[in-house]
Design a protein around this motif. Structure first.
Motif, PDB file in Angstrom:
ATOM      1  N   PRO A 141       0.813  -1.227   0.000  1.00 27.06           N
ATOM      2  CA  PRO A 141       0.000   0.000   0.000  1.00 27.06           C
ATOM      3  C   PRO A 141       0.843   1.273   0.000  1.00 27.06           C
ATOM      4  O   PRO A 141       0.322   2.361  -0.261  1.00 27.06           O
ATOM      5  CB  PRO A 141      -0.812  -0.116   1.293  1.00 27.06           C
ATOM      6  N   PHE A 142       2.142   1.144   0.298  1.00 24.36           N
ATOM      7  CA  PHE A 142       3.039   2.296   0.225  1.00 24.36           C
ATOM      8  C   PHE A 142       2.958   2.973  -1.138  1.00 24.36           C
ATOM      9  O   PHE A 142       3.083   4.190  -1.251  1.00 24.36           O
ATOM     10  CB  PHE A 142       4.493   1.859   0.466  1.00 24.36           C
ATOM     11  N   VAL A 143       2.772   2.175  -2.188  1.00 27.10           N
ATOM     12  CA  VAL A 143       2.805   2.711  -3.551  1.00 27.10           C
ATOM     13  C   VAL A 143       1.682   3.727  -3.755  1.00 27.10           C
ATOM     14  O   VAL A 143       1.914   4.855  -4.216  1.00 27.10           O
ATOM     15  CB  VAL A 143       2.708   1.575  -4.582  1.00 27.10           C
ATOM     16  N   LEU A 144       0.462   3.351  -3.410  1.00 25.58           N
ATOM     17  CA  LEU A 144      -0.657   4.286  -3.543  1.00 25.58           C
ATOM     18  C   LEU A 144      -0.447   5.501  -2.653  1.00 25.58           C
ATOM     19  O   LEU A 144      -0.662   6.646  -3.083  1.00 25.58           O
ATOM     20  CB  LEU A 144      -1.966   3.591  -3.173  1.00 25.58           C
ATOM     21  N   VAL A 192       7.291  16.920   4.712  1.00 22.04           N
ATOM     22  CA  VAL A 192       7.856  16.078   5.765  1.00 22.04           C
ATOM     23  C   VAL A 192       7.192  14.699   5.769  1.00 22.04           C
ATOM     24  O   VAL A 192       7.875  13.663   5.816  1.00 22.04           O
ATOM     25  CB  VAL A 192       7.697  16.747   7.143  1.00 22.04           C
ATOM     26  N   VAL A 193       5.866  14.670   5.720  1.00 21.41           N
ATOM     27  CA  VAL A 193       5.143  13.388   5.749  1.00 21.41           C
ATOM     28  C   VAL A 193       5.499  12.548   4.527  1.00 21.41           C
ATOM     29  O   VAL A 193       5.714  11.324   4.624  1.00 21.41           O
ATOM     30  CB  VAL A 193       3.625  13.629   5.815  1.00 21.41           C
ATOM     31  N   CYS A 194       5.578  13.193   3.369  1.00 18.43           N
ATOM     32  CA  CYS A 194       5.933  12.480   2.141  1.00 18.43           C
ATOM     33  C   CYS A 194       7.335  11.893   2.246  1.00 18.43           C
ATOM     34  O   CYS A 194       7.567  10.733   1.888  1.00 18.43           O
ATOM     35  CB  CYS A 194       5.846  13.429   0.948  1.00 18.43           C
ATOM     36  N   ALA A 195       8.277  12.683   2.757  1.00 17.24           N
ATOM     37  CA  ALA A 195       9.656  12.211   2.904  1.00 17.24           C
ATOM     38  C   ALA A 195       9.736  11.031   3.863  1.00 17.24           C
ATOM     39  O   ALA A 195      10.479  10.066   3.618  1.00 17.24           O
ATOM     40  CB  ALA A 195      10.551  13.348   3.385  1.00 17.24           C
ATOM     41  N   LEU A 196       8.972  11.078   4.944  1.00 15.18           N
ATOM     42  CA  LEU A 196       8.966   9.973   5.909  1.00 15.18           C
ATOM     43  C   LEU A 196       8.414   8.699   5.275  1.00 15.18           C
ATOM     44  O   LEU A 196       8.944   7.597   5.502  1.00 15.18           O
ATOM     45  CB  LEU A 196       8.142  10.351   7.144  1.00 15.18           C
ATOM     46  N   CYS A 197       7.355   8.845   4.480  1.00 16.91           N
ATOM     47  CA  CYS A 197       6.769   7.679   3.811  1.00 16.91           C
ATOM     48  C   CYS A 197       7.746   7.111   2.774  1.00 16.91           C
ATOM     49  O   CYS A 197       7.894   5.890   2.654  1.00 16.91           O
ATOM     50  CB  CYS A 197       5.453   8.082   3.140  1.00 16.91           C
ATOM     51  N   GLN A 198       8.428   7.990   2.052  1.00 19.82           N
ATOM     52  CA  GLN A 198       9.411   7.533   1.073  1.00 19.82           C
ATOM     53  C   GLN A 198      10.572   6.831   1.764  1.00 19.82           C
ATOM     54  O   GLN A 198      11.082   5.821   1.268  1.00 19.82           O
ATOM     55  CB  GLN A 198       9.900   8.730   0.247  1.00 19.82           C
ATOM     56  N   ALA A 239      10.426   5.227   4.571  1.00 15.78           N
ATOM     57  CA  ALA A 239       9.931   3.923   5.017  1.00 15.78           C
ATOM     58  C   ALA A 239       9.892   2.936   3.853  1.00 15.78           C
ATOM     59  O   ALA A 239      10.202   1.745   4.020  1.00 15.78           O
ATOM     60  CB  ALA A 239       8.536   4.082   5.621  1.00 15.78           C
ATOM     61  N   TYR A 240       9.544   3.423   2.665  1.00 13.39           N
ATOM     62  CA  TYR A 240       9.528   2.559   1.482  1.00 13.39           C
ATOM     63  C   TYR A 240      10.936   2.100   1.128  1.00 13.39           C
ATOM     64  O   TYR A 240      11.155   0.925   0.796  1.00 13.39           O
ATOM     65  CB  TYR A 240       8.900   3.304   0.304  1.00 13.39           C
ATOM     66  N   ARG A 256      13.409   1.771   3.172  1.00 10.60           N
ATOM     67  CA  ARG A 256      13.796   0.776   4.173  1.00 10.60           C
ATOM     68  C   ARG A 256      13.158  -0.570   3.871  1.00 10.60           C
ATOM     69  O   ARG A 256      13.807  -1.619   4.021  1.00 10.60           O
ATOM     70  CB  ARG A 256      13.374   1.258   5.559  1.00 10.60           C
ATOM     71  N   ARG A 257      11.908  -0.556   3.429  1.00  9.71           N
ATOM     72  CA  ARG A 257      11.214  -1.810   3.102  1.00  9.71           C
ATOM     73  C   ARG A 257      11.893  -2.520   1.938  1.00  9.71           C
ATOM     74  O   ARG A 257      11.945  -3.760   1.909  1.00  9.71           O
ATOM     75  CB  ARG A 257       9.754  -1.519   2.757  1.00  9.71           C
ATOM     76  N   MET A 258      12.426  -1.776   0.965  1.00 12.09           N
ATOM     77  CA  MET A 258      13.065  -2.399  -0.192  1.00 12.09           C
ATOM     78  C   MET A 258      14.250  -3.270   0.198  1.00 12.09           C
ATOM     79  O   MET A 258      14.650  -4.152  -0.560  1.00 12.09           O
ATOM     80  CB  MET A 258      13.537  -1.330  -1.190  1.00 12.09           C
ATOM     81  N   ARG A 259      14.813  -3.036   1.372  1.00 12.53           N
ATOM     82  CA  ARG A 259      15.963  -3.825   1.815  1.00 12.53           C
ATOM     83  C   ARG A 259      15.571  -5.242   2.236  1.00 12.53           C
ATOM     84  O   ARG A 259      16.434  -6.118   2.352  1.00 12.53           O
ATOM     85  CB  ARG A 259      16.645  -3.133   2.995  1.00 12.53           C
ATOM     86  N   SER A 260      14.288  -5.475   2.470  1.00 12.90           N
ATOM     87  CA  SER A 260      13.881  -6.771   3.025  1.00 12.90           C
ATOM     88  C   SER A 260      12.581  -7.289   2.443  1.00 12.90           C
ATOM     89  O   SER A 260      11.769  -7.870   3.151  1.00 12.90           O
ATOM     90  CB  SER A 260      13.743  -6.656   4.550  1.00 12.90           C
TER      91      SER A 260
END
Length: 278
Positions: free
Chosen positions: A135-138, A177-183, A185-186, A188-192
């Protein structure tokens, strides 16, 4: 994944243009909504032309309307209605006066713009590309549009020669700021994500575009918006810099988004099959 530059241009223009219209409608703008509609139409036209070059066989464009369960088909279906709604807004005050119906037409255009962004975001949530199967993508498609749109509204206030409401600048800063935090997090997710397709964005061959995104998509917009309070005489230049940098950041992020989207085989037979970019 191979970078499809027409898609980078197309999706960046869509988010900047549609985000601007939605935010101008919701937040209010001293610039008439008709003018904003023309700016949005111009950006969508550039994005639409770019997307045609993405197609290997442009003559098969209308095949996109063949499967209504597909989010791409839904996006294609919304497009002409969105274009007509924006055109109706743009011609208001030029060929006719909508009067009290101005708000209704603007609302329809804003809703269709949001629906278009949702369909585009959902179209990229592919199970075959583990990094995108989230859901990060949307959320990222919507947040980048919000960020660009909110900063764009600040620019509109300054172009019109008025003082920018502090609330508008605050929304632009918060959205960034919120957009940067979500990006982040994405990333970080790509690492695993597993399946042998993990990506560390801070290492080659991703590092250069990652740094470009951090600089253009995060650092410059935040610094420029923050300096507006300390340097009010240069507010227009700073806001324009923040907006252009945000657009460049969206493009850089989209490149990183594509580069990190490795595809896995449906039935892998050997370990090497798990790390093929097809």
């Amino acid at each position: 994944m191979q970078i499809h530059w027409p898609l980078v241009v197309s999706t960046a223009c869509q988010r900047v243009g549609l985000g601007l219209f939605i935010c101008a409608f919701v937040m209010g703008s001293p610039v008439p909504l008709a003018v904003v509609a023309w700016v949005t139409l111009g950006l969508l036209a550039v994005g639409g032309i770019a997307s045609i070059f993405h197609l290997q066989r442009p003559q098969r464009f209308f095949n996109a309307f063949s499967n209504f369960k597909s989010h791409l088909t839904q996006e294609a279906f919304i497009t002409p209605f969105l274009g007509l709604a924006l055109l109706a807004c743009g011609l208001n005050g030029v060929l006719y006066d909508l009067g009290d119906a101005t708000f209704v037409v603007g609302l329809v255009a804003a809703v269709l713009a949001a629906a278009f962004l949702v369909c585009t975001g959902l179209a990229y949530q592919m199970g075959s590309r583990p990094a995108w199967n989230t859901p990060f993508v949307l959320a990222l498609f919507l947040l980048t549009a919000l960020e660009a749109g909110a900063i764009g509204v600040v620019v509109l206030w300054l172009v019109a020669g008025g003082l920018v409401p502090v609330a508008c600048v605050a929304v632009a800063l918060a959205a960034t700021v919120v957009c940067a935090l979500c990006q982040a997090a994405y990333v970080r997710r790509m690492r695993s994500v597993g399946y042998g397709v993990n990506v560390n964005a801070t290492e080659p061959p991703y590092r250069s575009v990652f740094i470009m995104w951090v600089v253009m998509g995060v650092a410059l917009p935040l610094v420029a918006l923050g300096l507006m309070f300390a340097m009010p005489a240069a507010a227009l230049v700073l806001a324009a810099l923040a907006w252009l940098s945000c657009a460049g950041g969206i493009a850089a992020w989209t490149v990183l988004f594509f580069k990190g989207a490795h595809k896995v085989k449906l039935f892998p037979m050997y370990p090497v099959d798990l790390n093929l970019d097809m």
